[in-house]
Design a protein around this motif. Sequence first.
Motif, PDB file in Angstrom:
ATOM      1  N   GLU A 203       0.850  -1.183   0.000  1.00 50.29           N
ATOM      2  CA  GLU A 203       0.000   0.000   0.000  1.00 50.29           C
ATOM      3  C   GLU A 203       0.886   1.233   0.000  1.00 50.29           C
ATOM      4  OE1 GLU A 203      -4.129   1.342   2.009  1.00 50.29           O
ATOM      5  OE2 GLU A 203      -2.513   0.968   3.437  1.00 50.29           O
ATOM      6  N   ALA A 204       0.596   2.162  -0.913  1.00 48.71           N
ATOM      7  CA  ALA A 204       1.346   3.410  -1.010  1.00 48.71           C
ATOM      8  C   ALA A 204       0.360   4.570  -1.041  1.00 48.71           C
ATOM      9  CB  ALA A 204       2.223   3.420  -2.266  1.00 48.71           C
ATOM     10  N   LEU A 205       0.615   5.588  -0.202  1.00 51.97           N
ATOM     11  CA  LEU A 205      -0.238   6.768  -0.129  1.00 51.97           C
ATOM     12  C   LEU A 205       0.635   8.017  -0.043  1.00 51.97           C
ATOM     13  CD1 LEU A 205      -1.389   4.582   2.373  1.00 51.97           C
ATOM     14  CD2 LEU A 205      -3.438   5.838   1.714  1.00 51.97           C
ATOM     15  N   TYR A 206       0.182   9.091  -0.696  1.00 58.20           N
ATOM     16  CA  TYR A 206       0.882  10.364  -0.624  1.00 58.20           C
ATOM     17  C   TYR A 206      -0.107  11.437  -0.168  1.00 58.20           C
ATOM     18  CZ  TYR A 206       3.860  14.314  -1.787  1.00 58.20           C
ATOM     19  OH  TYR A 206       4.619  15.459  -1.708  1.00 58.20           O
ATOM     20  N   TYR A 207      -0.058  11.740   1.132  1.00 62.79           N
ATOM     21  CA  TYR A 207      -1.015  12.670   1.727  1.00 62.79           C
ATOM     22  C   TYR A 207      -0.553  14.115   1.557  1.00 62.79           C
ATOM     23  CZ  TYR A 207      -3.821   9.157   4.192  1.00 62.79           C
ATOM     24  OH  TYR A 207      -4.652   8.128   4.502  1.00 62.79           O
ATOM     25  N   ILE A 208      -1.493  14.964   1.186  1.00 59.50           N
ATOM     26  CA  ILE A 208      -1.297  16.404   1.175  1.00 59.50           C
ATOM     27  C   ILE A 208      -2.212  16.991   2.244  1.00 59.50           C
ATOM     28  CG2 ILE A 208      -1.511  18.534  -0.158  1.00 59.50           C
ATOM     29  CD1 ILE A 208      -1.024  16.847  -2.678  1.00 59.50           C
ATOM     30  N   HIS A 209      -1.616  17.623   3.236  1.00 63.67           N
ATOM     31  CA  HIS A 209      -2.371  18.253   4.316  1.00 63.67           C
ATOM     32  C   HIS A 209      -2.277  19.771   4.141  1.00 63.67           C
ATOM     33  CE1 HIS A 209      -1.133  14.314   5.987  1.00 63.67           C
ATOM     34  NE2 HIS A 209      -2.293  14.344   6.621  1.00 63.67           N
ATOM     35  N   PRO A 210      -3.303  20.408   3.605  1.00 65.34           N
ATOM     36  CA  PRO A 210      -3.258  21.868   3.459  1.00 65.34           C
ATOM     37  C   PRO A 210      -3.351  22.557   4.815  1.00 65.34           C
ATOM     38  CG  PRO A 210      -4.939  20.861   2.048  1.00 65.34           C
ATOM     39  CD  PRO A 210      -4.521  19.826   3.045  1.00 65.34           C
ATOM     40  N   SER A 211      -2.993  23.834   4.830  1.00 64.26           N
ATOM     41  CA  SER A 211      -3.161  24.638   6.027  1.00 64.26           C
ATOM     42  C   SER A 211      -4.539  25.281   5.969  1.00 64.26           C
ATOM     43  CB  SER A 211      -2.070  25.715   6.111  1.00 64.26           C
ATOM     44  OG  SER A 211      -2.258  26.511   7.264  1.00 64.26           O
ATOM     45  N   TRP A 212      -5.485  24.691   6.686  1.00 66.98           N
ATOM     46  CA  TRP A 212      -6.840  25.215   6.716  1.00 66.98           C
ATOM     47  C   TRP A 212      -6.912  26.373   7.722  1.00 66.98           C
ATOM     48  CZ3 TRP A 212      -9.633  22.758   3.006  1.00 66.98           C
ATOM     49  CH2 TRP A 212      -9.225  21.476   2.629  1.00 66.98           C
ATOM     50  N   SER A 213      -8.059  26.960   7.877  1.00 70.16           N
ATOM     51  CA  SER A 213      -8.211  28.037   8.851  1.00 70.16           C
ATOM     52  C   SER A 213      -8.104  27.477  10.269  1.00 70.16           C
ATOM     53  CB  SER A 213      -9.561  28.738   8.659  1.00 70.16           C
ATOM     54  OG  SER A 213     -10.636  27.818   8.853  1.00 70.16           O
ATOM     55  N   GLY A 214      -7.730  28.319  11.211  1.00 68.61           N
ATOM     56  CA  GLY A 214      -7.605  27.867  12.582  1.00 68.61           C
ATOM     57  C   GLY A 214      -6.273  27.191  12.836  1.00 68.61           C
ATOM     58  N   LYS A 215      -6.236  26.317  13.817  1.00 66.20           N
ATOM     59  CA  LYS A 215      -4.989  25.683  14.230  1.00 66.20           C
ATOM     60  C   LYS A 215      -4.708  24.435  13.403  1.00 66.20           C
ATOM     61  CE  LYS A 215      -5.324  27.317  19.018  1.00 66.20           C
ATOM     62  NZ  LYS A 215      -5.405  26.927  20.445  1.00 66.20           N
ATOM     63  N   SER A 216      -4.415  24.623  12.124  1.00 67.83           N
ATOM     64  CA  SER A 216      -4.042  23.502  11.269  1.00 67.83           C
ATOM     65  C   SER A 216      -2.689  23.813  10.633  1.00 67.83           C
ATOM     66  CB  SER A 216      -5.099  23.241  10.194  1.00 67.83           C
ATOM     67  OG  SER A 216      -5.106  24.270   9.233  1.00 67.83           O
ATOM     68  N   TYR A 217      -2.028  22.771  10.111  1.00 62.79           N
ATOM     69  CA  TYR A 217      -0.665  22.923   9.621  1.00 62.79           C
ATOM     70  C   TYR A 217      -0.530  22.257   8.263  1.00 62.79           C
ATOM     71  CZ  TYR A 217       0.234  24.264  14.432  1.00 62.79           C
ATOM     72  OH  TYR A 217       0.196  24.898  15.649  1.00 62.79           O
ATOM     73  N   SER A 218       0.369  22.808   7.457  1.00 66.65           N
ATOM     74  CA  SER A 218       0.595  22.306   6.110  1.00 66.65           C
ATOM     75  C   SER A 218       1.806  21.379   6.090  1.00 66.65           C
ATOM     76  CB  SER A 218       0.817  23.481   5.143  1.00 66.65           C
ATOM     77  OG  SER A 218       1.156  23.010   3.852  1.00 66.65           O
ATOM     78  N   PHE A 219       1.604  20.142   5.657  1.00 71.70           N
ATOM     79  CA  PHE A 219       2.714  19.207   5.499  1.00 71.70           C
ATOM     80  C   PHE A 219       2.291  18.087   4.554  1.00 71.70           C
ATOM     81  CE2 PHE A 219       0.189  17.571   8.962  1.00 71.70           C
ATOM     82  CZ  PHE A 219       0.287  16.201   8.904  1.00 71.70           C
ATOM     83  N   ARG A 220       3.262  17.312   4.128  1.00 75.53           N
ATOM     84  CA  ARG A 220       3.018  16.197   3.212  1.00 75.53           C
ATOM     85  C   ARG A 220       3.619  14.924   3.782  1.00 75.53           C
ATOM     86  NH1 ARG A 220       3.203  18.539  -2.984  1.00 75.53           N
ATOM     87  NH2 ARG A 220       2.061  20.470  -2.548  1.00 75.53           N
ATOM     88  N   SER A 221       2.953  13.807   3.503  1.00 74.87           N
ATOM     89  CA  SER A 221       3.381  12.518   4.053  1.00 74.87           C
ATOM     90  C   SER A 221       3.323  11.450   2.973  1.00 74.87           C
ATOM     91  CB  SER A 221       2.484  12.088   5.218  1.00 74.87           C
ATOM     92  OG  SER A 221       2.501  13.037   6.256  1.00 74.87           O
ATOM     93  N   PHE A 222       4.397  10.681   2.875  1.00 72.17           N
ATOM     94  CA  PHE A 222       4.412   9.501   2.012  1.00 72.17           C
ATOM     95  C   PHE A 222       4.474   8.280   2.904  1.00 72.17           C
ATOM     96  CE2 PHE A 222       6.899   6.179  -0.203  1.00 72.17           C
ATOM     97  CZ  PHE A 222       5.983   5.896  -1.205  1.00 72.17           C
ATOM     98  N   LYS A 223       3.510   7.379   2.739  1.00 71.10           N
ATOM     99  CA  LYS A 223       3.437   6.182   3.561  1.00 71.10           C
ATOM    100  C   LYS A 223       3.475   4.944   2.654  1.00 71.10           C
ATOM    101  CE  LYS A 223       0.687   8.597   7.057  1.00 71.10           C
ATOM    102  NZ  LYS A 223       1.749   8.713   8.069  1.00 71.10           N
ATOM    103  N   LEU A 224       4.371   4.030   2.993  1.00 70.70           N
ATOM    104  CA  LEU A 224       4.550   2.797   2.217  1.00 70.70           C
ATOM    105  C   LEU A 224       4.543   1.616   3.177  1.00 70.70           C
ATOM    106  CD1 LEU A 224       5.223   1.431  -0.545  1.00 70.70           C
ATOM    107  CD2 LEU A 224       7.648   1.684   0.100  1.00 70.70           C
ATOM    108  N   ASP A 225       3.747   0.610   2.849  1.00 73.77           N
ATOM    109  CA  ASP A 225       3.624  -0.594   3.669  1.00 73.77           C
ATOM    110  C   ASP A 225       3.728  -1.806   2.742  1.00 73.77           C
ATOM    111  OD1 ASP A 225       2.956  -2.662   5.366  1.00 73.77           O
ATOM    112  OD2 ASP A 225       1.141  -1.726   6.148  1.00 73.77           O
ATOM    113  N   ILE A 226       4.810  -2.586   2.886  1.00 76.34           N
ATOM    114  CA  ILE A 226       5.038  -3.765   2.050  1.00 76.34           C
ATOM    115  C   ILE A 226       5.117  -4.990   2.952  1.00 76.34           C
ATOM    116  CG2 ILE A 226       6.566  -4.897   0.397  1.00 76.34           C
ATOM    117  CD1 ILE A 226       7.593  -2.133  -0.403  1.00 76.34           C
ATOM    118  N   ARG A 227       4.365  -6.036   2.624  1.00 75.56           N
ATOM    119  CA  ARG A 227       4.345  -7.251   3.424  1.00 75.56           C
ATOM    120  C   ARG A 227       4.437  -8.478   2.514  1.00 75.56           C
ATOM    121  NH1 ARG A 227      -0.814  -5.751   7.414  1.00 75.56           N
ATOM    122  NH2 ARG A 227      -0.378  -3.496   7.514  1.00 75.56           N
ATOM    123  N   GLN A 228       5.178  -9.488   2.974  1.00 74.46           N
ATOM    124  CA  GLN A 228       5.307 -10.747   2.238  1.00 74.46           C
ATOM    125  C   GLN A 228       5.171 -11.900   3.222  1.00 74.46           C
ATOM    126  OE1 GLN A 228       6.102 -11.361  -1.365  1.00 74.46           O
ATOM    127  NE2 GLN A 228       5.192 -13.240  -0.566  1.00 74.46           N
TER     128      GLN A 228
END
Length: 361
Positions: A203-228
Amino acid sequence: MSKLFLLLIFVTVTGYGQQDSLSAKRFRLTPLPVIYYSPETRLGFGALLAANFETVKIPDSITRSSYAQTYFLYTINKQYDWGTLVRLYTPGNKYIVQGKFNYTFFPEYYYGIATEEPESGKDTIQYNRVGVDLRFYRQWKKHFFAGIATRYNKITNVEAGQGHFIEDKPTGYNDYWVLGFAPAFTIETRDNYVYPRKGFYLEALYYIHPSWSGKSYSFRSFKLDIRQYYPLKLISSIDAVAFQLLANLNTGNVPFKDMADIGGSYTMRGYYTGFYRYKNLYAFQAEYRTMIWWRLGLAVWAGAALTPEKWYTLSDHSVKPNAGIGLRIMMNRKDRLNVRVDQGFGKKDQRGFYLDIAEAY
């Protein structure tokens, strides 16, 4: 919870009713009352309910079994933890729907950010958390799925003493919330969701977290999960060896509870969750699973994690190893659904005792 004393009383209930034998094969319900004690919570109690079910009227060899779980825990310290998760396969595996929801109020230890000496920054904090994680996949080839994911994380009512947490003022220390979206891709060939013996998962995901109004923060995350998974028959007919590689890579203004931390019941068992907390994490785990007698099983594992400052600078910090042993109690033989009791060990005298249901990965 670093130490846990458990009373498990479980009854496996099969079927919607005595008169519907077809439904009885499609729905398998497992309730699990729990009583526990830990230094952080004192006496607590709750219940866990797991369900394995089919989304087709007549079970076939193509459509995978779906799984759902919910639990509620409450302590005499008036702490609480409610969570639920589901992984749903529609007929023919055309769609996969996965969701998690969690609402908690549990004090925890804070060990600092990006430090190789966590004990020197130890503090106690508490907060309320609401977490939602939803993923929707559509099949475009036999074992290949593509879709979209969204996640919401809200931390409120943060309180701490006058220690390192207030001095550090990590991002989000005075409450925050994030809402992110990600394109998602997965490969699924596992033979079973709760106790895989063979197959591959990615499973591979590339999250974009915008900076919304209020106490929110802008950052990006790449998550990779490989299982065998590889089937074996060394001790029992359902022995298996499982491997997992995890990557959690972040850029931007990442709040402290959204960073890549080590520990807990799934990733690098043996460490207190957040004992090590960095922007980036690579973790590798290997586990051998077997049944030794009747419904009792055993698991042993070892792993290691890297915590680089940037995704490509792997040798920035020391290797964080872990190892452990676990007991398995099989509640549902058809789906190979286990109660999992694990004791894990890490460096700097870290250790953790965990209760959960289904395998760690």
